[in-house]
Design an enzyme around this catalytic site. Sequence first.
Site, PDB file in Angstrom:
ATOM      1  N   ALA A   1       0.826  -1.207   0.000  1.00 31.78           N
ATOM      2  CA  ALA A   1       0.000   0.000   0.000  1.00 31.78           C
ATOM      3  C   ALA A   1       0.859   1.256   0.000  1.00 31.78           C
ATOM      4  O   ALA A   1       0.505   2.273  -0.603  1.00 31.78           O
ATOM      5  CB  ALA A   1      -0.927   0.004   1.216  1.00 31.78           C
ATOM      6  N   GLU A   2       2.002   1.193   0.672  1.00 33.44           N
ATOM      7  CA  GLU A   2       2.859   2.369   0.813  1.00 33.44           C
ATOM      8  C   GLU A   2       3.681   2.648  -0.442  1.00 33.44           C
ATOM      9  O   GLU A   2       3.715   3.767  -0.946  1.00 33.44           O
ATOM     10  CB  GLU A   2       3.811   2.189   2.007  1.00 33.44           C
ATOM     11  CG  GLU A   2       3.149   2.247   3.375  1.00 33.44           C
ATOM     12  CD  GLU A   2       2.786   3.656   3.789  1.00 33.44           C
ATOM     13  OE1 GLU A   2       3.108   4.607   3.053  1.00 33.44           O
ATOM     14  OE2 GLU A   2       2.158   3.805   4.851  1.00 33.44           O
ATOM     15  N   SER A   3       4.371   1.630  -0.951  1.00 38.10           N
ATOM     16  CA  SER A   3       5.367   1.890  -1.998  1.00 38.10           C
ATOM     17  C   SER A   3       5.286   0.960  -3.201  1.00 38.10           C
ATOM     18  O   SER A   3       6.028   1.156  -4.165  1.00 38.10           O
ATOM     19  CB  SER A   3       6.777   1.775  -1.406  1.00 38.10           C
ATOM     20  OG  SER A   3       7.016   0.445  -0.946  1.00 38.10           O
TER      21      SER A   3
END
Length: 403
Positions: free
Chosen positions: A95-97
């Site tokens: 989800a982040e990167s």
Amino acid sequence: MRKIIAILLLVPLMLMGIGFDPNDKNKIEILRHFDIPASFLRDPSLHDVYSQKKRDTSLQGFDDASENANLLLPMLSSLIAQSDLPNEFLYVVLAESQLEVDSTSSHGAAGLWQFMETTGKLQGLQVNQYVDERRDHIKSTRAAIAYLSSLKKQFGKWYLALIAYNCGDGRLTRAIQKAGTTDLNVLADPKRAYIPHESRNYIRTVVALAFLGSEDPYLSQFTSTQEAVENPIATVYLPKGEKIDRIAAVLEMPKTKLISLNTHLKKGVTPPNAQSYPVYIPKEKLEAFQQKFQPKDIQGYFIMHRVKSGETLDQLSKRYNVPKNSIMMENMIGDNEDRNLNRRVKIPITKPFLKNPRLYTAKSGETLASVAALYNTTIEQLKLKNPFASNVLKEGEEIKVAD
């Protein structure tokens, strides 16, 4: 009338196709790992995010979506499995990167876990002119694990830890006080907007990715509790000033692949202010590294040059007949730092530069200390051979360096 009756009969059938099966044991179990009640399956926005992610082609065959997935996913899974985090927290990174090793947000968050610089430093990650440990895949993962664990202790629920990771513990604390509850169905209600829109979407994205991952044979192996995944990345400690390029050549592997495992090294070399520093290589290359790697004599042969006002690297390169890039690498000087040189610059030279093996002719700005380093000796030994020499040498002064 028949048309109206047909539509009314069709509506319940259409509604049955919207949302998740409330009795889906797999999804209920995943929600339980996040401390989320099963009632959240009825959240329409969660289903919308899930459907959108399912249509996202980048998640189909994710093993091919990132060149480093086959190394990074097992590494992440291995470190998470050793912690108190649920295995599904692997999807926080997605989800982040999306496993993009050079990922930087518009707000300046960096690395797999998208740490802001201030938060990263608070978690013990160094950010300076030589390294950015927010981009250190292993250190940043351990820092994220510690940070999320501390947020769990603070708020008592894993989903609250995730929300705080996204919007900050202060923002979440105020939201809980305003809502009068920690119920996710209330906090994530878009109409009440107790937490920011980004955070509402964030928690749903992580959960949706966990649902999708459990349905994917490749991804599900990294969150299975049946068998621990081995970390395929080995850590080796290299002396200061060691170049990633040279390590790649020693290991006979593409330079770009090794650089992608060590994106925390800003200038492609280990920092000069640390006697040793961790560098990551594929574990399959560890035996070759142990057999072939020989530490380079970083001290080697060099001259300490005192920079005059306005002096440039091009001038130093010409004067000492040394490639400009070699001087830049030796002194960790970037492409845009040519005009702001330190007072002293280390000039790497070769043995043929030393014309007389017993006598050395000093250059302007040199000292006994720099000559001692040049010949791998000590100031005391030079003073024994040159009792009248001062610590600061004059240009043209001959120093006896060998008997």
